[in-house]
Each structure stands twice: as structure tokens, then as C-alpha cells.
Scaffold this active site. Structure first.
Site, PDB file in Angstrom:
ATOM      1  N   ASP A  60      47.215  45.264  34.356  1.00 31.07           N
ATOM      2  CA  ASP A  60      46.720  43.930  34.686  1.00 31.07           C
ATOM      3  C   ASP A  60      46.556  43.884  36.194  1.00 31.07           C
ATOM      4  O   ASP A  60      47.548  43.866  36.930  1.00 31.07           O
ATOM      5  CB  ASP A  60      47.716  42.871  34.204  1.00 31.07           C
ATOM      6  N   VAL A  61      45.324  43.870  36.668  1.00 37.35           N
ATOM      7  CA  VAL A  61      45.089  43.992  38.108  1.00 37.35           C
ATOM      8  C   VAL A  61      45.564  42.770  38.886  1.00 37.35           C
ATOM      9  O   VAL A  61      45.675  42.831  40.119  1.00 37.35           O
ATOM     10  CB  VAL A  61      43.607  44.257  38.424  1.00 37.35           C
ATOM     11  N   ASN A  87      35.835  46.336  39.202  1.00 38.81           N
ATOM     12  CA  ASN A  87      34.963  45.655  38.259  1.00 38.81           C
ATOM     13  C   ASN A  87      35.646  44.596  37.404  1.00 38.81           C
ATOM     14  O   ASN A  87      34.977  43.724  36.864  1.00 38.81           O
ATOM     15  CB  ASN A  87      34.315  46.723  37.353  1.00 38.81           C
ATOM     16  N   TYR A 154      34.773  30.988  39.484  1.00 38.83           N
ATOM     17  CA  TYR A 154      34.119  32.297  39.498  1.00 38.83           C
ATOM     18  C   TYR A 154      33.240  32.442  40.731  1.00 38.83           C
ATOM     19  O   TYR A 154      33.262  33.472  41.419  1.00 38.83           O
ATOM     20  CB  TYR A 154      33.291  32.453  38.221  1.00 38.83           C
ATOM     21  N   LYS A 158      33.704  35.143  43.770  1.00 37.69           N
ATOM     22  CA  LYS A 158      32.677  36.145  44.044  1.00 37.69           C
ATOM     23  C   LYS A 158      32.124  36.033  45.462  1.00 37.69           C
ATOM     24  O   LYS A 158      31.764  37.043  46.079  1.00 37.69           O
ATOM     25  CB  LYS A 158      31.558  36.045  43.007  1.00 37.69           C
TER      26      LYS A 158
END
Length: 249
Positions: A60-61, A87, A154, A158
Site C-alpha cells: 500500500d503506497v 502509477n 484527484y 495531480k
């Protein structure tokens, strides 16, 4: 490319899976990372990895201790790292006034914090190894440039990824570490399944959006990785030609 080592996060499905397979087909040793071991094993079962040139490592990053274990495992098995494809990500839609703190925090934890933790660990490895250097590719998305309605967390994450890419590029110069960003629009994947059915537009209407074959993204990533470290694709946008990006809003 035979013998080079890549870590691909979010490798259990979608863009991550297709990129990992494309790298495997080019002879890379690919470390497959994502939360669910079942999906990673499905990726690893592809014919691209028949030579055993992959390693499955669930992580789990969003948890720095799991990221540390991931890169320790890479170092223990291969002794170096040549590529990180950063990613892993999550996406959901809610009007801004309905976003709960937990929604916001989870989006930042995966889409931003996770990218930073992985980039930091990769940077440390690439800086210290011999020969030193390597390449980091961040998945920015076209949302790094323009928002969709009801996608504030999101979009914010980003946009921040672009700052991360620029910072890594600057600090990486002294250590032969190249960092670039690929901004992807409407690649056919589980994340874009709703596009052909109709999605919310900036004017409040629902409209179908075209998608493109995810293989186009993999080809773009292969182009970026094929460059020598003295050259870098700083930013690349690859998208469905007719998607509402130019002029969105």
C-alpha cells in the site's frame, strides 16, 4: 534493455498492468506492486514474464513503512533500480461540498503521498547505486492541467504531482536521475469504463467520451524509457484524440 530493473506501482490492473507487461516484453526485470496480491499474480501470469523476469510485492503506497519494505526487497533481489513508474492512484467523484475529510485524506494519501514516498525511496536507491542514476516517470493525468466536475481531490493531487516531477528533475540532475511525467487522457481501463456511457461535463450535461487503446500509453512509456539518461521527456500528454480536453470547460 535486458537486465534493467523497473518498479511499477498500481501494476494489478489498467495502465500499470499494461505498462508492466510492455516492459517485460522488452526484457526488463519488473517488480509488480499494488495492494492486492491476487491482481498482481494475474499480471505476473502474462507471457511477458515467462522468463521469470518479475517479482510480485504487495504494498500500500500510502503507508511509508510498506514502501520502505518494497524498495528494500528490490535492492535485496536485484541490487539496483533503473526505473520507477509511479502509477498507483484512486479516483472518485463527489461535489466539493459533499467531500468528507476521510475522502480527501484517502485521495491525498494514495495519489500524492504514495507517489512521494515511492519517488523518495527510488531517488535514494538511484543516487547511491553504481553506476548511479535512473529514471522516474510520474503518472500525472490530464487532470494535472484541467479539472473534471466533482473531482477536486484527484485534481488537486495531480496538480501537485507536476510540482513533484519538477522538483525531482531539478534535484536529480546532480545524480543522473531523470524525472518525467506522462499525462494520460481517456485510456480504456477500469477507471474509464463510464466514459462511453456518458459522464458529467462542465456545462452540466452528460456526454459520451471517446477512449483510446491502453496499448498507446504503454508505447509512450516505452519511448520515454528507451532514452539515455542524458535525455528526458519532461512532460508528455497522450490521450484519445477527440476527448474534450482542449477547450474543456
Amino acid at each position: 534493455m535486458t537486465g534493467k530493473v523497473a518498479v511499477v506501482t498500481g501494476a494489478g490492473s489498467g495502465i500499470g498492468r499494461r505498462a508492466a507487461i510492455a516492459l517485460g516484453e522488452q526484457g526488463w526485470n519488473v517488480v509488480l506492486a499494488a495492494r492486492r496480491v491476487e491482481t498482481l499474480e494475474e499480471t505476473a501470469a502474462d507471457g511477458a514474464f515467462k522468463a521469470g523476469n518479475c517479482m510480485v510485492h504487495p504494498a500500500d503506497v500510502s503507508k511509508p513503512e510498506e514502501v520502505d519494505r518494497l524498495f528494500e526487497a528490490v535492492s535485496a533481489r536485484y541490487g539496483r533500480l533503473d526505473l520507477l513508474f509511479n502509477n498507483a492512484g484512486i479516483f472518485y467523484t463527489k461535489p466539493v461540498e459533499e467531500i468528507e475529510p476521510a475522502d480527501w485524506e484517502r485521495s491525498m494519501a494514495v495519489n500524492l503521498n504514495g507517489a512521494f514516498y515511492c519517488a523518495q525511496a527510488a531517488f535514494r536507491q538511484m543516487k547511491s547505486q553504481q553506476p548511479r542514476g535512473g529514471r522516474i516517470i510520474n503518472n500525472g493525468s490530464v487532470s494535472a492541467h484541467v479539472p473534471r466536475p466533482h473531482a477536486t481531490p484527484y485534481t488537486v493531487a495531480k496538480h501537485a504531482i507536476t510540482g513533484l516531477t519538477k522538483s525531482l528533475s531539478l534535484e536529480g540532475r546532480a545524480y543522473d536521475i531523470a524525472c518525467g511525467q506522462i499525462d494520460i487522457g481517456n485510456a480504456a481501463s477500469p477507471m474509464t469504463e463510464a466514459m462511453p456511457k456518458g459522464v458529467l461535463q462542465a456545462d452540466g450535461t452528460l456526454k459520451r467520451e471517446p477512449t483510446m487503446d491502453i496499448a498507446n500509453v504503454a508505447q509512450a512509456i516505452l519511448f520515454m524509457t528507451a532514452l539515455p539518461l542524458e535525455a528526458n521527456v519532461q512532460f508528455m500528454t497522450v490521450m484519445a484524440t477527440a476527448m474534450p480536453y482542449i477547450g474543456r470547460g
